[in-house]
Design a protein around this motif. Structure first.
Motif, PDB file in Angstrom:
ATOM      1  N   VAL A  59      -2.642   6.909   2.292  1.00 33.05           N
ATOM      2  CA  VAL A  59      -3.296   7.112   3.584  1.00 33.05           C
ATOM      3  C   VAL A  59      -2.944   8.456   4.222  1.00 33.05           C
ATOM      4  CG1 VAL A  59      -3.613   4.655   4.033  1.00 33.05           C
ATOM      5  CG2 VAL A  59      -1.540   5.763   4.834  1.00 33.05           C
ATOM      6  N   ARG A  60      -2.296   9.331   3.440  1.00 32.28           N
ATOM      7  CA  ARG A  60      -2.007  10.690   3.922  1.00 32.28           C
ATOM      8  C   ARG A  60      -3.290  11.521   3.871  1.00 32.28           C
ATOM      9  NH1 ARG A  60       2.143  12.920  -0.108  1.00 32.28           N
ATOM     10  NH2 ARG A  60       0.621  11.997  -1.503  1.00 32.28           N
ATOM     11  N   TYR A  97       0.674   3.397   1.237  1.00 35.50           N
ATOM     12  CA  TYR A  97       1.820   4.292   1.399  1.00 35.50           C
ATOM     13  C   TYR A  97       1.376   5.593   2.045  1.00 35.50           C
ATOM     14  CZ  TYR A  97       0.510   7.234  -2.608  1.00 35.50           C
ATOM     15  OH  TYR A  97      -0.135   8.091  -3.456  1.00 35.50           O
ATOM     16  N   ASP A  98       2.332   6.256   2.663  1.00 34.23           N
ATOM     17  CA  ASP A  98       2.153   7.597   3.204  1.00 34.23           C
ATOM     18  C   ASP A  98       3.477   8.314   2.986  1.00 34.23           C
ATOM     19  OD1 ASP A  98       3.367   7.689   6.379  1.00 34.23           O
ATOM     20  OD2 ASP A  98       2.969   5.722   5.531  1.00 34.23           O
ATOM     21  N   MET A 101       6.423   5.804   6.641  1.00 35.74           N
ATOM     22  CA  MET A 101       5.777   4.498   6.758  1.00 35.74           C
ATOM     23  C   MET A 101       4.930   4.387   8.030  1.00 35.74           C
ATOM     24  SD  MET A 101       8.683   1.865   5.345  1.00 35.74           S
ATOM     25  CE  MET A 101       9.920   2.366   6.526  1.00 35.74           C
ATOM     26  N   THR A 102       4.839   5.447   8.796  1.00 35.13           N
ATOM     27  CA  THR A 102       4.129   5.406  10.073  1.00 35.13           C
ATOM     28  C   THR A 102       2.631   5.191   9.892  1.00 35.13           C
ATOM     29  OG1 THR A 102       5.801   6.847  11.037  1.00 35.13           O
ATOM     30  CG2 THR A 102       3.736   6.637  12.234  1.00 35.13           C
ATOM     31  N   LEU A 103       1.988   6.018   9.065  1.00 40.97           N
ATOM     32  CA  LEU A 103       0.546   5.884   8.847  1.00 40.97           C
ATOM     33  C   LEU A 103       0.213   4.583   8.137  1.00 40.97           C
ATOM     34  CD1 LEU A 103      -0.398   9.528   7.749  1.00 40.97           C
ATOM     35  CD2 LEU A 103      -0.679   8.475  10.002  1.00 40.97           C
ATOM     36  N   SER A 104       1.061   4.174   7.197  1.00 42.27           N
ATOM     37  CA  SER A 104       0.846   2.914   6.482  1.00 42.27           C
ATOM     38  C   SER A 104       0.883   1.740   7.446  1.00 42.27           C
ATOM     39  CB  SER A 104       1.919   2.715   5.414  1.00 42.27           C
ATOM     40  OG  SER A 104       1.879   3.729   4.468  1.00 42.27           O
ATOM     41  N   THR A 105       1.785   1.789   8.398  1.00 42.72           N
ATOM     42  CA  THR A 105       1.878   0.727   9.395  1.00 42.72           C
ATOM     43  C   THR A 105       0.603   0.676  10.224  1.00 42.72           C
ATOM     44  OG1 THR A 105       4.278   0.944   9.502  1.00 42.72           O
ATOM     45  CG2 THR A 105       3.203  -0.140  11.369  1.00 42.72           C
ATOM     46  N   LEU A 119      -1.623  -7.394   2.548  1.00 40.12           N
ATOM     47  CA  LEU A 119      -1.274  -6.012   2.841  1.00 40.12           C
ATOM     48  C   LEU A 119       0.207  -5.766   2.552  1.00 40.12           C
ATOM     49  CD1 LEU A 119      -3.198  -5.813   6.212  1.00 40.12           C
ATOM     50  CD2 LEU A 119      -3.949  -4.919   4.004  1.00 40.12           C
ATOM     51  N   TYR A 120       0.469  -4.683   1.836  1.00 42.82           N
ATOM     52  CA  TYR A 120       1.824  -4.350   1.424  1.00 42.82           C
ATOM     53  C   TYR A 120       2.080  -2.868   1.680  1.00 42.82           C
ATOM     54  CZ  TYR A 120       1.250  -8.792  -0.929  1.00 42.82           C
ATOM     55  OH  TYR A 120       1.018 -10.113  -1.186  1.00 42.82           O
ATOM     56  N   ILE A 121       3.298  -2.551   2.102  1.00 37.33           N
ATOM     57  CA  ILE A 121       3.677  -1.165   2.400  1.00 37.33           C
ATOM     58  C   ILE A 121       4.872  -0.789   1.538  1.00 37.33           C
ATOM     59  CG2 ILE A 121       4.580   0.396   4.174  1.00 37.33           C
ATOM     60  CD1 ILE A 121       3.076  -1.268   6.263  1.00 37.33           C
ATOM     61  N   LEU A 122       4.816   0.411   0.961  1.00 37.29           N
ATOM     62  CA  LEU A 122       5.922   0.940   0.172  1.00 37.29           C
ATOM     63  C   LEU A 122       7.079   1.292   1.092  1.00 37.29           C
ATOM     64  CD1 LEU A 122       7.205   2.021  -2.446  1.00 37.29           C
ATOM     65  CD2 LEU A 122       5.962   4.165  -2.027  1.00 37.29           C
TER      66      LEU A 122
END
Length: 138
Positions: A59-60, A97-98, A101-105, A119-122
């Protein structure tokens, strides 16, 4: 007179620093709560293992993606997610991922509100990734 002026200036500076710290801690706490509410955190091993059966989204910005990304990920910058949402399957997990973790959140919160459940975040983001990466040729 000069001492009183310097002293009050230092008190003002201290107050500003304290206010900034409170805002920063509040923001960090809110982001942590949002991550727990809307997504599951995955360490690198779990992320890598499950990524073969998931939609892996970076998501970057496109520029950051082109400089290097996790092998198998596709670029879906947070700013354009609304337009590209039709490309996502609701029946498959979404791994986000970004850099951190800010953008991923933010993406997880938005996707959850659109009805996506898996939904899963690295954990730690791309900046801590040690697995396989790829750079775009452009």
């Amino acid at each position: 007179m000069v001492v009183a002026s310097v002293s009050s200036g230092l008190l003002m500076f201290d107050a500003v620093i304290i206010i900034i710290l409170i805002i920063w801690l509040g923001s960090a706490g809110l982001n942590r709560w949002r991550r727990k509410k809307y997504a599951t955190m995955l360490d690198q091993e779990a992320f890598q293992k499950g990524s073969h059966r998931a939609q892996v989204l970076d998501v970057r910005s496109k520029e950051d993606f082109d400089k290097g990304h996790i092998l198998g990920a596709r670029s879906m910058p947070l700013a354009y997610m609304k337009q590209q949402m039709g490309d996502l399957r609701a029946d498959l997990p979404i791994y986000l991922y970004d850099q951190g973790m800010t953008l991923s959140t933010q993406a997880a919160v938005w996707l959850a509100k659109q009805g996506y459940k898996q939904l899963y975040i690295l954990d730690g983001g791309y900046s801590k990734w040690t697995g396989k990466t790829k750079k775009s040729k452009y």
